[in-house]
Write a protein that holds these residues in place. Structure first.
Motif, short mmCIF file in Angstrom:
data_model
loop_
_atom_site.label_atom_id
_atom_site.label_comp_id
_atom_site.label_asym_id
_atom_site.label_seq_id
_atom_site.Cartn_x
_atom_site.Cartn_y
_atom_site.Cartn_z
N VAL A 86 7.53 -8.94 -5.08
CA VAL A 86 7.06 -8.02 -4.04
C VAL A 86 5.73 -7.39 -4.47
O VAL A 86 5.71 -6.51 -5.33
N PRO A 87 4.62 -7.82 -3.87
CA PRO A 87 3.32 -7.21 -4.21
C PRO A 87 3.18 -5.80 -3.64
O PRO A 87 3.74 -5.48 -2.59
N GLY A 88 2.40 -4.99 -4.33
CA GLY A 88 2.12 -3.65 -3.85
C GLY A 88 1.01 -3.66 -2.82
O GLY A 88 0.06 -4.44 -2.90
N ILE A 89 1.13 -2.77 -1.83
CA ILE A 89 0.14 -2.64 -0.76
C ILE A 89 -0.19 -1.17 -0.57
O ILE A 89 0.47 -0.29 -1.15
N TYR A 90 -1.18 -0.88 0.30
CA TYR A 90 -1.60 0.50 0.48
C TYR A 90 -2.20 0.76 1.85
O TYR A 90 -2.48 1.90 2.19
N SER A 134 -4.11 -4.78 3.35
CA SER A 134 -3.38 -5.30 2.19
C SER A 134 -2.00 -5.80 2.62
O SER A 134 -1.51 -6.82 2.11
N ALA A 135 -1.36 -5.11 3.56
CA ALA A 135 -0.06 -5.55 4.06
C ALA A 135 -0.17 -6.90 4.76
O ALA A 135 0.66 -7.79 4.56
N LEU A 136 -1.20 -7.05 5.59
CA LEU A 136 -1.39 -8.30 6.31
C LEU A 136 -1.64 -9.46 5.35
O LEU A 136 -1.11 -10.57 5.54
N LEU A 137 -2.42 -9.23 4.31
CA LEU A 137 -2.69 -10.28 3.33
C LEU A 137 -1.41 -10.73 2.63
O LEU A 137 -1.21 -11.92 2.39
N VAL A 138 -0.55 -9.78 2.30
CA VAL A 138 0.72 -10.11 1.65
C VAL A 138 1.59 -10.95 2.59
O VAL A 138 2.17 -11.96 2.19
N GLU A 139 1.68 -10.53 3.84
CA GLU A 139 2.49 -11.28 4.80
C GLU A 139 1.92 -12.68 5.02
O GLU A 139 2.66 -13.68 5.02
N GLN A 140 0.60 -12.79 5.19
CA GLN A 140 -0.01 -14.10 5.42
C GLN A 140 0.09 -15.01 4.21
O GLN A 140 0.08 -16.23 4.35
N ALA A 141 0.22 -14.43 3.02
CA ALA A 141 0.38 -15.24 1.81
C ALA A 141 1.79 -15.80 1.67
O ALA A 141 2.04 -16.61 0.77
N GLY A 142 2.70 -15.37 2.53
CA GLY A 142 4.04 -15.93 2.54
C GLY A 142 5.09 -15.14 1.77
O GLY A 142 6.21 -15.63 1.58
#
Length: 302
Positions: A30-34, A38-46
């Motif tokens: 689970v990557p950290g977001i802020y 950053s949230a969108l990048l995590v979701e798009q990365a799968g």
């Protein structure tokens, strides 16, 4: 299934998804977001979930260290922004809950409404500080037990998870951290996070004692005192969630400084263009074509 249950399942689908995922034996990274980007990048990365790190919110939004300077309303607003942008489960760092048991209840209600799938509550004294910083202090075990019970009573959905974190290891030693974790689990916490174990041996003991009873959470922080960095090793010790709370900021901050140094010296980004996104790239990443199509669909007269 009655209408209330159907509505709850629909509203809290992300929380049910996280609870079901944590029932499996595979480690969840689970990557950290802020923020929304950053949230969108995590979701798009799968990735299957994201972690709203209190530290990174302080770093990115306020340019301040992780020392309890973010307010409950600022955290709530950030959760709402992120939930409006992504559908994956969101684990939210609520620090100490922003006060006593009654404050914790209000925090839980507001963040659950804003879209949190899980909340991580810690037993530090306020103002708290980063778990890998010296000088931490902790509240009494019994006070934290009361705050856990208050948080659980405040949930409107049992799907919303509560992660109980103890920072007692670095303050009062390993045995007290284990004792606190035992009481926090008995109080009803859905998952445990014993912060900053000093050795692989301590991590193995934590895993042997708790991993078959609840999901275990661990921070993999660059430059911290954590004794392991391999997710495979973490999984082998019985841990279920690997948080990478500051990985994005730890990588992007030096890149941003390099760009600004270059720009200050040369007055242009031309030499760096092949390493940068264009405005068109950003618009596509952020969903501009979809928004334009939706706007056209809803235009008067269509």
């Amino acid at each position: 299934m009655d209408n209330k249950t159907k509505q709850e399942n629909s509203t809290n689908k992300h929380a049910f998804t996280l609870r079901e995922r944590l029932a499996t034996p595979e480690l969840l990274p689970v990557p950290g977001i802020y923020d929304g980007l950053s949230a969108l990048l995590v979701e798009q990365a799968g990735f299957e979930a994201a972690f709203l790190s209190g530290a990174c919110l302080a770093f990115a939004r306020f340019g301040r260290p992780d020392m309890g300077l973010v307010s409950a309303s600022e955290l709530r607003d950030t959760v709402a922004i992120i939930r409006d942008r992504i559908a994956i489960p969101l684990i939210v760092d609520i620090d100490t809950g922003f006060g006593n048991a009654l404050n914790v209840q209000r925090t839980v209600r507001e963040l659950e409404r804003a879209g949190a799938s899980a909340m991580q509550l810690e037993d530090q004294c306020a103002p708290k500080r980063c778990g890998h910083m010296a000088g931490k202090t902790v509240i009494s075990r019994d006070e934290m037990v009361g705050k856990i019970k208050a948080a659980l009573d405040a949930r409107t959905s049992e799907a919303t998870l509560l992660i109980a974190r103890t920072d007692a290891l670095g303050v009062n030693g390993f045995d007290e951290a284990l004792d606190r974790a035992e009481h926090y689990l008995e109080a009803g916490a859905d998952a445990l996070f014993i912060e900053a174990p000093a050795s692989v041996g301590e991590m193995r003991t934590i895993g042997e004692r708790f991993c078959k009873r609840c999901p275990l959470v661990h921070n993999l922080v660059e430059g911290s005192n954590t004794p392991i960095e391999s997710p495979q090793e973490l999984a082998a010790l019985g841990y279920r969630v690997a948080l990478y709370p500051a990985a994005m900021l730890h990588r992007t901050t030096p890149v941003a400084r390099q760009l600004l140094t270059h720009l200050r010296a040369s007055g242009t980004t031309l030499a760096l263009r092949d390493t940068m996104y264009s405005l068109d790239d950003m618009n596509h990443l952020l969903g501009a074509p979809e928004l334009l199509a939706a706007g056209k669909y809803y235009d008067a007269g269509e």
